[in-house]
Design a protein around this motif. Structure first.
Motif, PDB file in Angstrom:
ATOM      1  N   UNK A  21     -12.667 -14.460  21.565  1.00 56.28           N
ATOM      2  CA  UNK A  21     -13.682 -14.048  22.541  1.00 56.28           C
ATOM      3  C   UNK A  21     -14.954 -13.625  21.826  1.00 56.28           C
ATOM      4  N   UNK A  22     -16.100 -13.731  22.480  1.00 53.10           N
ATOM      5  CA  UNK A  22     -17.376 -13.394  21.823  1.00 53.10           C
ATOM      6  C   UNK A  22     -17.491 -11.919  21.452  1.00 53.10           C
ATOM      7  N   UNK A  23     -16.679 -11.048  22.087  1.00 60.42           N
ATOM      8  CA  UNK A  23     -16.742  -9.630  21.759  1.00 60.42           C
ATOM      9  C   UNK A  23     -15.685  -9.224  20.731  1.00 60.42           C
ATOM     10  N   UNK A  24     -15.020 -10.199  20.094  1.00 62.92           N
ATOM     11  CA  UNK A  24     -14.050  -9.886  19.045  1.00 62.92           C
ATOM     12  C   UNK A  24     -14.752  -9.166  17.893  1.00 62.92           C
ATOM     13  N   UNK A  25     -14.035  -8.257  17.261  1.00 63.89           N
ATOM     14  CA  UNK A  25     -14.595  -7.494  16.143  1.00 63.89           C
ATOM     15  C   UNK A  25     -14.152  -8.132  14.828  1.00 63.89           C
ATOM     16  N   UNK A  26     -15.107  -8.411  13.976  1.00 66.14           N
ATOM     17  CA  UNK A  26     -14.794  -8.986  12.666  1.00 66.14           C
ATOM     18  C   UNK A  26     -14.570  -7.832  11.697  1.00 66.14           C
ATOM     19  N   UNK A  27     -13.323  -7.694  11.244  1.00 61.29           N
ATOM     20  CA  UNK A  27     -12.932  -6.563  10.400  1.00 61.29           C
ATOM     21  C   UNK A  27     -12.142  -7.123   9.208  1.00 61.29           C
ATOM     22  N   UNK A  28     -12.838  -7.305   8.098  1.00 56.43           N
ATOM     23  CA  UNK A  28     -12.262  -8.042   6.976  1.00 56.43           C
ATOM     24  C   UNK A  28     -12.424  -7.254   5.683  1.00 56.43           C
ATOM     25  N   UNK A  29     -11.341  -7.205   4.896  1.00 51.88           N
ATOM     26  CA  UNK A  29     -11.338  -6.553   3.589  1.00 51.88           C
ATOM     27  C   UNK A  29     -10.776  -7.539   2.565  1.00 51.88           C
ATOM     28  N   UNK A  30     -11.313  -7.490   1.365  1.00 55.15           N
ATOM     29  CA  UNK A  30     -10.799  -8.326   0.272  1.00 55.15           C
ATOM     30  C   UNK A  30     -10.702  -7.480  -0.983  1.00 55.15           C
ATOM     31  N   UNK A  31      -9.591  -7.604  -1.674  1.00 57.61           N
ATOM     32  CA  UNK A  31      -9.436  -6.931  -2.967  1.00 57.61           C
ATOM     33  C   UNK A  31      -9.412  -7.998  -4.052  1.00 57.61           C
ATOM     34  N   UNK A  46     -15.838 -11.894 -15.880  1.00 57.24           N
ATOM     35  CA  UNK A  46     -16.012 -11.077 -17.070  1.00 57.24           C
ATOM     36  C   UNK A  46     -15.961  -9.602 -16.708  1.00 57.24           C
ATOM     37  N   UNK A  47     -14.872  -8.942 -17.068  1.00 54.79           N
ATOM     38  CA  UNK A  47     -14.728  -7.495 -16.877  1.00 54.79           C
ATOM     39  C   UNK A  47     -13.573  -7.034 -17.751  1.00 54.79           C
ATOM     40  N   UNK A  48     -13.609  -5.765 -18.126  1.00 55.44           N
ATOM     41  CA  UNK A  48     -12.509  -5.222 -18.907  1.00 55.44           C
ATOM     42  C   UNK A  48     -11.265  -5.097 -18.041  1.00 55.44           C
ATOM     43  N   UNK A  49     -10.117  -5.082 -18.688  1.00 54.12           N
ATOM     44  CA  UNK A  49      -8.836  -5.018 -17.990  1.00 54.12           C
ATOM     45  C   UNK A  49      -8.809  -3.860 -17.001  1.00 54.12           C
ATOM     46  N   UNK A  50      -8.269  -4.139 -15.824  1.00 52.65           N
ATOM     47  CA  UNK A  50      -8.153  -3.220 -14.702  1.00 52.65           C
ATOM     48  C   UNK A  50      -9.461  -3.023 -13.938  1.00 52.65           C
ATOM     49  N   UNK A  51     -10.493  -3.747 -14.291  1.00 48.95           N
ATOM     50  CA  UNK A  51     -11.728  -3.699 -13.516  1.00 48.95           C
ATOM     51  C   UNK A  51     -11.583  -4.532 -12.255  1.00 48.95           C
ATOM     52  N   UNK A  52     -11.648  -3.893 -11.095  1.00 49.53           N
ATOM     53  CA  UNK A  52     -11.436  -4.574  -9.817  1.00 49.53           C
ATOM     54  C   UNK A  52     -12.472  -4.134  -8.796  1.00 49.53           C
ATOM     55  N   UNK A  53     -12.521  -4.837  -7.677  1.00 47.83           N
ATOM     56  CA  UNK A  53     -13.466  -4.508  -6.605  1.00 47.83           C
ATOM     57  C   UNK A  53     -12.793  -4.606  -5.249  1.00 47.83           C
ATOM     58  N   UNK A  54     -13.274  -3.773  -4.320  1.00 44.13           N
ATOM     59  CA  UNK A  54     -12.910  -3.866  -2.911  1.00 44.13           C
ATOM     60  C   UNK A  54     -14.156  -4.294  -2.156  1.00 44.13           C
ATOM     61  N   UNK A  55     -14.070  -5.390  -1.426  1.00 41.91           N
ATOM     62  CA  UNK A  55     -15.194  -5.875  -0.632  1.00 41.91           C
ATOM     63  C   UNK A  55     -14.899  -5.641   0.848  1.00 41.91           C
TER      64      UNK A  55
END
Length: 912
Positions: A553-563, A571-580
């Motif tokens: 439906x057009x009133x649906x809520x877009x609720x998205x998370x990515x890890x 390129x990042x040191x070990x254990x470097x992570x992000x939450x989007x």
């Protein structure tokens, strides 16, 4: 000369063409009248023809220099030609053209060796001004083009932070091909004189144009719309670039248009200095690394340390007589930049207001999220943060059963009621694929029928899976939102952070799909499409709903998370992570709980070096992620081709294709393999756009059962111990090779050499084998290729931990903590007592997670009933590691008395 169809990417095509031209011109100049002269002349001419079509899209050597080299060939100046081609090829290989002017004539040539850029000391490379290229789109004659280039070139100043060269192309199509061909491009200037169609005719160019997705609808454009439409199309394929539109249209007309990545509009003027400054400013905005820069500045400040961390400033090392080797190994900077203070220009990860906050904002821009949060202790922690922030005790969560164990533990901590989803099995390779959309919809519709849809909170899936199966993310979300319009999605993209920076891959990332879905739901056609389907499916049963492509439906809520495990693929040191985060209700509903969950799981002493590496890694992918990902895919494709076409390797190994790993019903495009020896490369854009599942080409799964070694033995005793080749994932009869942005052609070549050597040794071994030894080998192969135990589905939660057998959600938290009391548990041995208990009619219920490595997913979770299929699978396993299982004692299960006690407690509640 290899055909165009033998190449997956333009980078490799161009590199090999120049290398072939260098070899041919060198040989021709040494013996211009020899017996091979005619063939060499023909080859050189063909190579010039092939390169002429693609050199127009690069600034070096440039069309003028390229035409000069060709004239030398036509005039017979073979020595000068060979010299010039050699210098071009050398400069392209080493990157020398990025640092200085490369003369191609003997008289003008400098004496400096074109050293390999990678061999320069880091200090020397850091001091050099970064180089990039700018595409100018305008249909000009030779005189006008020279005038334009000269005017742009005159704007350069010695104090500029960057150096750039220009590439002029005439049309919208050429500009699209250029940004997809040329990884050096950082900005596009669109002038009013551009035309629509390219005059180039080369299959690989058209293949690249197809990847622009949506370019097929440009034929009906009006000329005044070419510029704005080009900005929009570039935004779709390379959103990290900057565009500048020079237009003759009025401000009122332009204001209402979607200009994509356009940073500034110039109205009918030739203000070259202003354009130059804007180009530099745009690249500078991506080059900034707020926290890394602040940490570098902090390391230069004289300070007195009167708080924690003796290692800060390196004092505890420099004063030591016994650990000087540590200081010598790491160097001084890492200790000078080590501190537990949040002042002095630094910032707090838990309450960021300064450079960490700005670094996270830049990461959000780069990855297409609304908010991005850094984590310094891996994606396992990121997963728990998101689950705790969003899931309340008693909420129902639909979870991919073979997801990472951190999600299962997150469900325990949150007190979720878990509905496990089964992926399609690949029994012949002892691995799971992914969860079909039909299975997800079925579970949601079942919960809806039971009146529990209001309790359903989240859908949690892994994208892409460890083995490389990728969901159609946007389709999954839109159809699920059609059933539950406020459903939250958590996509575990631990191995998929790189995907944002490849045009084909980007469309299947969580953040890109969320943005596309938000835009579509706002569109004028969404309400009509939804109302039309509602009328059509008014009295539909579950079967009809499962078969339909549901419209949200057009009133649906877009609720998205990515890890994302940034350190695993970027390129990042070990254990470097992000939450989007891309959640329309984040500010109003989630922000406070997210902050509390972040505080709960994040250390008060985060590693600043990891944070700085995330900041720099973001800079890298915004400026050269497109190039690196293209090379990564190219390396994997080369590996696939080399193994699939080598006659000796085919005897013992097989590269699994999309057809092997994704059942036909989920491949609407019909694409079975990305490479066919007879037809060359398949254009994967089509299948990535429409298929329910696709295969990540950067993951090459190699079936090794034909060698007689299981996957774990082949990995440990052969690849790692004997040849020093490191891999991670195996199954019973496969090993997984993953290319990354650091993979080189040499690495791929070495792997192929090793596999060929292994195959030769197997040939020799079998040639000298006795009849009994051959029979033993054939028996091992048969056991690994044919006699494989079927993968078990999730059985069910025991009634003591299951609120409703109809819908099947389980209270995994109660089961997990109930096992803490040893009196509630017992051990049963796989070789007898479990079988006896099950045959007597007892329901055997696991009291712990049982995770065999490989394959690495839980085959049992606390509270789950042991089925005949699970027991058979466990008995057939021959792996060294089974987490949660005690070989000396057996499987930890709940006692019958403990289960009866829980059921008694539940009965009064059920009666109420």
């Amino acid at each position: 000369m290899q055909s165009v169809n033998d190449y997956y990417s333009a980078i490799q095509l161009r590199s090999d063409r120049w290398s072939a031209l260098r070899a041919a011109t060198g040989e021709l100049s040494r013996d211009p009248s020899g017996r091979k002269a005619a063939a060499l002349n023909k080859q050189v001419n063909e190579l010039f023809d092939a390169l002429a079509l693609i050199e127009r899209y690069w600034a070096f050597p440039g069309t003028q220099a390229f035409d000069h080299l060709r004239r030398q060939f036509e005039h017979g100046n073979l020595d000068d030609l060979a010299f010039g081609v050699h210098r071009v090829t050398r400069a392209l290989t080493t990157g020398a053209y990025r640092r200085r002017h490369i003369p191609l004539d003997r008289d003008a040539a400098d004496a400096e060796d074109h050293e390999d850029e990678a061999m320069l000391p880091p200090e020397a490379r850091a001091l050099a001004r970064p180089y990039f290229e700018v595409i100018i789109v305008d249909d000009l004659n030779e005189h006008q083009e020279r005038w334009l280039r000269n005017n742009v070139q005159r704007m350069r100043r010695s104090e500029d932070p960057f150096v750039y060269e220009t590439v002029v192309v005439p049309s919208l199509e050429d500009a699209l091909i250029g940004v997809l061909f040329n990884h050096n491009v950082q900005a596009v200037v669109v002038r009013p004189g551009l035309t629509l169609k390219s005059r180039a005719e080369l299959p690989i160019l058209k293949r690249y144009l197809n990847r622009a997705g949506g370019a097929e609808g440009i034929e009906g454009l009006k000329p005044e719309d070419y510029g704005p439409e080009l900005c929009r199309l570039i935004a779709k394929v390379r959103p990290e670039l900057d565009a500048y539109l020079v237009t003759e249209r009025s401000v009122e007309e332009i204001a209402g248009l979607d200009l994509g990545i356009c940073r500034r509009v110039f109205y009918n003027q030739e203000d070259f200095m202003e354009l130059h400054l804007n180009i530099l400013r745009g690249v500078q905005s991506r080059y900034k690394t707020p926290f890394f820069t602040a940490l570098v500045e902090y390391s230069k400040q004289p300070t007195g340390v009167f708080h924690a961390m003796p290692i800060s400033r390196g004092k505890s090392i420099s004063r030591s007589h016994w650990i000087q080797d540590m200081g010598a190994f790491y160097g001084p900077n890492i200790f000078l930049a080590e501190t537990s203070a949040t002042s002095g220009g630094l910032d707090s990860l838990l309450e960021p207001h300064g450079p960490i906050k700005r670094a996270q904002e830049l990461a959000a821009r780069a990855f297409g999220s609304k908010q991005t949060f850094f984590a310094t202790n891996g994606t396992s922690t990121c997963n728990k943060i998101v689950v705790q922030a969003l899931v309340r005790p008693g909420d129902i969560v639909l979870v991919d059963r073979d997801c990472h164990k951190s999600h299962h533990y997150g469900m325990v901590l949150a007190g979720a009621q878990v509905v496990y989803l089964d992926s399609y099995p690949l029994n012949e390779y002892s691995m799971y694929g992914a969860v079909p959309l039909r299975e997800i919809k079925h579970q949601l519709l079942k919960l809806k029928a039971a009146g529990k849809l209001d309790k359903v909170r989240m859908l949690l899936l892994t994208n892409c899976t460890f083995d490389g199966v990728v969901y159609n993310v946007e389709r999954v979300m839109e159809e699920c939102l059609a059933v539950k319009p406020d459903l939250i999605f958590l996509w575990d993209e631990a191995w998929f952070a790189f995907a944002r920076f490849g045009p084909t891959y980007r469309q299947r990332t969580a953040m890109n799909a969320a943005n596309a879905l938000r835009e579509r739901l706002r569109g004028p056609d969404q309400t009509k499409a939804w109302e039309k389907q509602q009328e059509k499916l008014k009295d539909a049963d579950e079967k009809a709903l499962l078969n339909a492509r549901l419209v949200p439906p057009p009133d649906a809520r877009v609720r998205v998370y990515a890890t994302q495990s940034t350190h695993k693929t970027l390129t990042a040191l070990r254990q470097g992570s992000m939450i989007h985060v891309n959640d329309q209700d984040f500010k109003g509903e989630v922000e406070q709980s997210f902050h509390e969950a972040y505080m709960t799981h994040t250390s008060t002493s985060p590693n600043y070096q990891i944070i700085a590496s995330l900041d720099v890694g973001r800079r890298q992918v915004e400026l050269e992620g497109f190039e690196f990902v293209q090379r990564q895919v190219e390396a994997a494709m080369s590996m696939r081709k080399a193994i699939s076409t080598h006659p000796l390797l085919q005897k013992y190994f097989k590269v699994l294709t999309a057809g092997d790993m994704i059942p036909e019903e989920y491949r609407e495009s019909g694409v079975e393999s990305y490479y066919d020896p007879h037809q060359g490369w398949t254009d994967i854009w089509e299948c990535w756009e429409q298929d329910e599942f696709v295969l990540d080409a950067t993951r090459v799964t190699l079936a090794v059962g034909g060698t007689g070694w299981d996957g774990d033995t082949f990995k440990t005793q052969i690849l790692m111990d004997k040849y020093g080749i490191q891999i991670n994932k195996t199954s019973r009869n496969t090993v997984l090779f993953m290319t990354n942005i650091g993979t080189t052609r040499s690495s791929v070549a070495y792997l192929i050499e090793v596999l060929v050597e292994i195959a030769h040794e197997l040939d020799d071994l079998l040639d000298d084998a006795s009849k009994m030894e051959r029979l033993a080998f054939e028996h091992r192969v048969k056991a690994l290729v044919e006699d494989l135990p079927p993968l078990p589905d999730f059985s069910r939660f025991h009634d003591a931990f299951c609120g409703d057998p109809t819908t099947g959600e389980g209270d995994i938290r109660t089961a997990f903590f109930y096992s803490y009391d040893e009196n509630n548990c017992d051990y049963l041995a796989l070789d007898g007592s479990i079988r006896e208990a099950m045959e007597s009619g007892r329901e055997v219920v696991s009291a712990s997670f049982i995770i065999p490595y490989p394959p690495g997913f839980p085959i049992l979770v606390p509270g789950q009933v042991v089925s005949e299929e699970i027991l058979a699978f466990m008995r057939a396993l021959d792996v060294n590691e089974i987490h949660g299982y005690r070989p000396d004692l057996g499987l930890r299960v709940f006692t019958e008395e403990a289960l009866h006690g829980l059921l008694k407690k539940k009965l009064p509640k059920a009666a109420e």
